[in-house]
Design a protein around this motif. Sequence first.
Motif, short mmCIF file in Angstrom:
data_model
loop_
_atom_site.label_atom_id
_atom_site.label_comp_id
_atom_site.label_asym_id
_atom_site.label_seq_id
_atom_site.Cartn_x
_atom_site.Cartn_y
_atom_site.Cartn_z
N GLU A 1 0.77 -1.35 -0.06
CA GLU A 1 -0.10 0.15 0.00
C GLU A 1 0.79 1.30 0.15
O GLU A 1 0.60 2.18 -0.71
CB GLU A 1 -0.77 0.20 1.14
CG GLU A 1 -1.86 1.25 1.35
CD GLU A 1 -2.76 1.03 2.39
OE1 GLU A 1 -3.20 2.13 2.99
OE2 GLU A 1 -3.18 0.10 3.14
N SER A 2 2.02 1.07 0.80
CA SER A 2 2.77 2.44 0.76
C SER A 2 3.45 2.50 -0.49
O SER A 2 3.62 3.45 -0.91
CB SER A 2 3.67 2.26 1.99
OG SER A 2 4.87 3.25 1.81
N LEU A 3 3.84 1.43 -1.07
CA LEU A 3 4.65 1.36 -2.32
C LEU A 3 3.93 2.13 -3.43
O LEU A 3 4.48 2.67 -4.13
CB LEU A 3 5.08 0.05 -2.67
CG LEU A 3 5.70 -0.38 -4.14
CD1 LEU A 3 6.87 0.63 -4.29
CD2 LEU A 3 5.86 -1.94 -4.46
N VAL A 4 2.54 1.48 -3.56
CA VAL A 4 1.63 2.27 -4.44
C VAL A 4 1.24 3.63 -4.19
O VAL A 4 1.32 4.34 -5.03
CB VAL A 4 0.31 1.34 -4.54
CG1 VAL A 4 -0.73 1.86 -5.22
CG2 VAL A 4 0.75 -0.07 -5.06
N GLY A 5 0.92 3.91 -2.76
CA GLY A 5 0.50 5.34 -2.63
C GLY A 5 1.57 6.21 -2.41
O GLY A 5 1.50 7.38 -3.15
N PHE B 1 -10.83 3.56 -5.74
CA PHE B 1 -10.78 2.23 -6.34
C PHE B 1 -9.73 1.87 -7.15
O PHE B 1 -9.10 0.82 -7.00
CB PHE B 1 -12.28 1.99 -6.95
CG PHE B 1 -12.30 0.84 -7.61
CD1 PHE B 1 -12.59 -0.44 -6.97
CD2 PHE B 1 -12.08 0.74 -9.01
CE1 PHE B 1 -12.67 -1.47 -7.78
CE2 PHE B 1 -12.26 -0.36 -9.73
CZ PHE B 1 -12.57 -1.41 -8.90
N ILE B 2 -9.32 2.87 -7.87
CA ILE B 2 -8.35 2.83 -8.86
C ILE B 2 -6.92 2.54 -7.95
O ILE B 2 -6.33 1.75 -8.36
CB ILE B 2 -8.09 4.08 -9.77
CG1 ILE B 2 -9.27 4.30 -10.66
CG2 ILE B 2 -6.87 4.03 -10.37
CD1 ILE B 2 -9.28 5.56 -11.41
N THR B 3 -6.93 3.14 -6.64
CA THR B 3 -5.69 2.95 -6.16
C THR B 3 -5.72 1.58 -5.48
O THR B 3 -4.49 0.89 -5.64
CB THR B 3 -5.51 3.99 -4.85
OG1 THR B 3 -5.68 5.23 -5.56
CG2 THR B 3 -4.36 3.79 -4.01
#
Length: 140
Positions: A34-38, A88-90
Amino acid sequence: MSFLKEFREFAVKGNVIDLAVGVIIGGAFGKIVESLVGDVIMPIVGLVFGRLDFSNLYILLGPKPANVADTLVELKKANVPVLAYGNFITVAVNFVILAFIIFLMVKQINRLRKTQDAAPPATPEDTVLLREIRDSLKQR
């Protein structure tokens, strides 16, 4: 009393404990992804698509009060109905990245298992010596 004994045997089984450890590690791993993506991937994706911020994408489903800013956070504070599809995309990107990482991990584990299965264990030296002695006695 047999119900408690049966439950204890179930709870102490290796598979249940392995599953519990997997769930705990999976939860921690999910936060890392989640951190990597965000914090890493989504800003780069936003930069590529014109500094787009996915977290603030929404569709207004009701009337917006005049004194409320046009941000998702402010609209939610004012209890304005919104369809927050940016979140939702995230989450979908998180899932794809997590699935890809798990795929790579499983692929690597399977590759390591194949190399372990392919190499038979070496015959102990004493067994080799005993076979040589047996073969030598057979020849006489």
